[in-house]
Design a protein around this motif. Structure first.
Motif, PDB file in Angstrom:
ATOM      1  N   GLU A 100       0.830  -1.208   0.000  1.00  0.00           N
ATOM      2  CA  GLU A 100       0.000   0.000   0.000  1.00  0.00           C
ATOM      3  C   GLU A 100       0.865   1.260   0.000  1.00  0.00           C
ATOM      4  O   GLU A 100       0.582   2.212  -0.728  1.00  0.00           O
ATOM      5  CB  GLU A 100      -0.935   0.005   1.206  1.00  0.00           C
ATOM      6  CG  GLU A 100      -2.060  -0.990   1.108  1.00  0.00           C
ATOM      7  CD  GLU A 100      -2.859  -1.134   2.397  1.00  0.00           C
ATOM      8  OE1 GLU A 100      -2.627  -0.354   3.355  1.00  0.00           O
ATOM      9  OE2 GLU A 100      -3.717  -2.033   2.454  1.00  0.00           O
ATOM     10  N   THR A 104       0.927   3.926  -3.159  1.00  0.00           N
ATOM     11  CA  THR A 104       0.389   5.270  -2.922  1.00  0.00           C
ATOM     12  C   THR A 104       1.482   6.332  -2.910  1.00  0.00           C
ATOM     13  O   THR A 104       1.209   7.492  -2.624  1.00  0.00           O
ATOM     14  CB  THR A 104      -0.402   5.325  -1.599  1.00  0.00           C
ATOM     15  OG1 THR A 104       0.453   4.949  -0.529  1.00  0.00           O
ATOM     16  CG2 THR A 104      -1.613   4.423  -1.654  1.00  0.00           C
ATOM     17  N   THR A 105       2.704   5.956  -3.245  1.00  0.00           N
ATOM     18  CA  THR A 105       3.799   6.912  -3.320  1.00  0.00           C
ATOM     19  C   THR A 105       3.553   7.885  -4.484  1.00  0.00           C
ATOM     20  O   THR A 105       3.338   7.433  -5.608  1.00  0.00           O
ATOM     21  CB  THR A 105       5.147   6.189  -3.539  1.00  0.00           C
ATOM     22  OG1 THR A 105       5.368   5.304  -2.458  1.00  0.00           O
ATOM     23  CG2 THR A 105       6.294   7.178  -3.644  1.00  0.00           C
TER      24      THR A 105
END
Length: 112
Positions: A100, A104-105
């Motif tokens: 995750e 989501t970087t």
């Protein structure tokens, strides 16, 4: 620079050691710690290990992150056995958290 898809990350033991040493040649202490962690079940679950000596292991994103987490803990004074016990007991949730975080970087957070 775009982040590679998680499934495309396949590393050798040497590449993992190199990455954990920030792109420098790994020292003997790092190599020894990785070898000991592998004996303790990090990063490979029982069904992920090869059979017999000389079987080349391929490290995935999950394996790299598990090694990185263990080495981070060890470098900050955690006993290898304690770090390994925690990671093995919480393997799926820890791997999910790492995936995750990676996914989501923000694209502009990666150096070019």
């Amino acid at each position: 620079m775009l982040l590679p898809p998680l499934t495309s990350i396949q590393l050798t033991h040497g590449q993992v050691a190199w990455a954990l040493c920030a792109g420098r040649t790994p020292d003997a202490q790092t190599i020894d710690a990785l070898r000991y962690l592998r004996q303790l079940g990090v990063p490979f679950a029982e069904d992920e290990r090869g059979s017999g000596r000389g079987n080349r292991l391929t490290y995935t994103f999950d394996h790299l992150m598990e090694c990185a987490t263990a080495m981070y803990a060890i470098r900050r004074g955690q006993k290898p056995g304690d770090a390994a016990s925690f990671l093995v007991a919480n393997r799926e949730s820890q791997r999910q958290r790492c995936r995750e975080a990676y996914l989501t970087t923000p694209k502009d957070a990666v150096d070019q």
